[in-house]
Structure formats: C-alpha cells, structure tokens
Design an enzyme around this catalytic site. Sequence first.
Site, PDB file in Angstrom:
ATOM      1  N   GLU A 107       0.847  -1.199   0.000  1.00 31.14           N
ATOM      2  CA  GLU A 107       0.000   0.000   0.000  1.00 31.14           C
ATOM      3  C   GLU A 107       0.884   1.252   0.000  1.00 31.14           C
ATOM      4  OE1 GLU A 107      -3.271   0.575   0.009  1.00 31.14           O
ATOM      5  OE2 GLU A 107      -4.209  -1.371   0.434  1.00 31.14           O
ATOM      6  N   HIS A 163      -3.789  -3.079  -8.239  1.00 30.36           N
ATOM      7  CA  HIS A 163      -5.086  -3.538  -7.748  1.00 30.36           C
ATOM      8  C   HIS A 163      -6.159  -3.416  -8.841  1.00 30.36           C
ATOM      9  CE1 HIS A 163      -7.955  -3.570  -4.006  1.00 30.36           C
ATOM     10  NE2 HIS A 163      -7.960  -4.693  -4.681  1.00 30.36           N
ATOM     11  N   ASP A 222      -6.870   1.680  -8.313  1.00 27.62           N
ATOM     12  CA  ASP A 222      -5.537   1.953  -7.777  1.00 27.62           C
ATOM     13  C   ASP A 222      -4.476   0.973  -8.278  1.00 27.62           C
ATOM     14  OD1 ASP A 222      -7.161   0.200  -6.017  1.00 27.62           O
ATOM     15  OD2 ASP A 222      -5.397   0.130  -4.736  1.00 27.62           O
TER      16      ASP A 222
END
Length: 269
Positions: free
Chosen positions: A140, A178, A188
């Site tokens: 992330e 993603h 994303d």
Amino acid sequence: MKRYILPVLLFSVLLSACSSHPYKQTNKFYRKQAKELAKSLRDIPPVEGYGGKIADYQIGTTNFNLRKPNYVIIHHTAQNSCDQTLKTFVLQRTQVSAHYVVCKDGTVHHMLNDYLRAWHAGAAKWGSLTDVNSTSIGIELDNNGNEPFSESQINSLILLLEKLKKNYSIPTANFIGHADIAPRRKPDPNAFFPWKKLAEHGFGYWPDMIVEVVPPGFNSINALRIIGYDTKDSVAAIKAFKLHFVQTDLSPRLTEADKGLLYNLSKKY
C-alpha cells in the site's frame, strides 16, 4: 551521586519509549495470532477419515517448505495519511491488511510476514488465478488517490521490490496493480503511478518505443485476456488496461494507438 544519574536517565528514556509505543497492544495480538498459527503447523496431520479407509498411524513427510509469494499487488491507500492507514490495518473490524505500507517520506512499514496471507486483494482475478491473496504480497502506498507519488516513496518502493523479486524469484510480469486484478471495483494505483519507471527496473512490462502495426483480425479482448485481465466486463478491463499502460486517456475505448500498445504487450506475456 552523579554516577547514578545516567542510569536513571537511560531507564526513564527506555520506559518512556515503551509506554509511548502506539501499537504495543496490536503487536501483542499479532504475536498471539502468529503463535497459534505456528502451533497448528507443528502438528503432524491427524489420522482421520477422508471418505476411504482410515490409516493406522500418522506419517509426516520430510520434504516440504513454506509456500512463496509469486505476485506483488500495488495499491494506493485512498486515505489522508500514513498514520490513518496504519491504524486501519490494526483494527480487526476493518478486515483489511497489507504486507507493506510505504509512506510519502519513504518510510516502509512491514506489517505482516511475507509468508502469511494478507487481506488486500479482495474479490479479484488475474488469468486463471482467483485467490490472489493466497499467492501475493500486498503493498500500500500512502496516497489519497488523486495526487502524484513522491520521489522518496517511489525510490523506497523500488528498493523494496528489488528485495522481494530476489528473495522469491517473482517473474517480471507478476508486478501488477489492484485495478488490474479488480477492474470493476478498484482504480488503484492511480494514473500518476510511474509504471514505466518500474518496468525499467524489471517490475512489470511496458510497451516498446516502436509499436508494430496491428495485424488484420487482431482481437483486443483476447489480447487483454492473454495479459491477464478478467474480460467478463470488457469495458472495465479496457479502462484498467489504459489506467496502467496509457494513463493520459482513461476513456473506455481503444484507439488505434491503444491497440498497437496492446498488441505489442500481449506478445510479451
């Protein structure tokens, strides 16, 4: 008297550091959970019925190791700060996690052992793979979804990817976003993400500078499928492809130039 001052000060500093650790309790929960998982792994599989004759005794094979991740999935957090994301990933009710969080300043938080299964991909598909969480590492990047990624952040990401690729022999093609694996649900990492720069370092593919002429009868949907996209929703697949490889035009329509890129890329997979 002075000789006692330094030890007392050191003790006070250490005590303060321990007491101010914001994730002390969640780290304790992590250790407990990991211990329970480790215990289940230590046990030889039990003797029990599987629909046939029950074995007379337990037998544990001597030939095994841990399963290795084979994909890296890159996300943006869609939150307002790294601290907010870290807190999200330690709240049980959120049911979401990642192996790594990379902050804007380049700080890398390793939140889960690489061999354990994080909950980052959700309902996703890439090629024939339908359980992405079980075979991937989730990363992330602190980014609200509408902003560029900092240089420090991308530099740290590249160093991290170099380590992961080396440690687990992850194929070049298996560094994806993603949106690639969940085109109907996720956008994303956003269009500012430097996929070309990553490809130059060996993380994912990028189209060649000179794109070949698309041959007659070229099937764009089949080409998307060859790369790995789930084409059940062809419009979503096209938008995800363009988010990754075009970025300047996110319309759900393939231009002739887009088809040239797609043709070129499909031959790399």
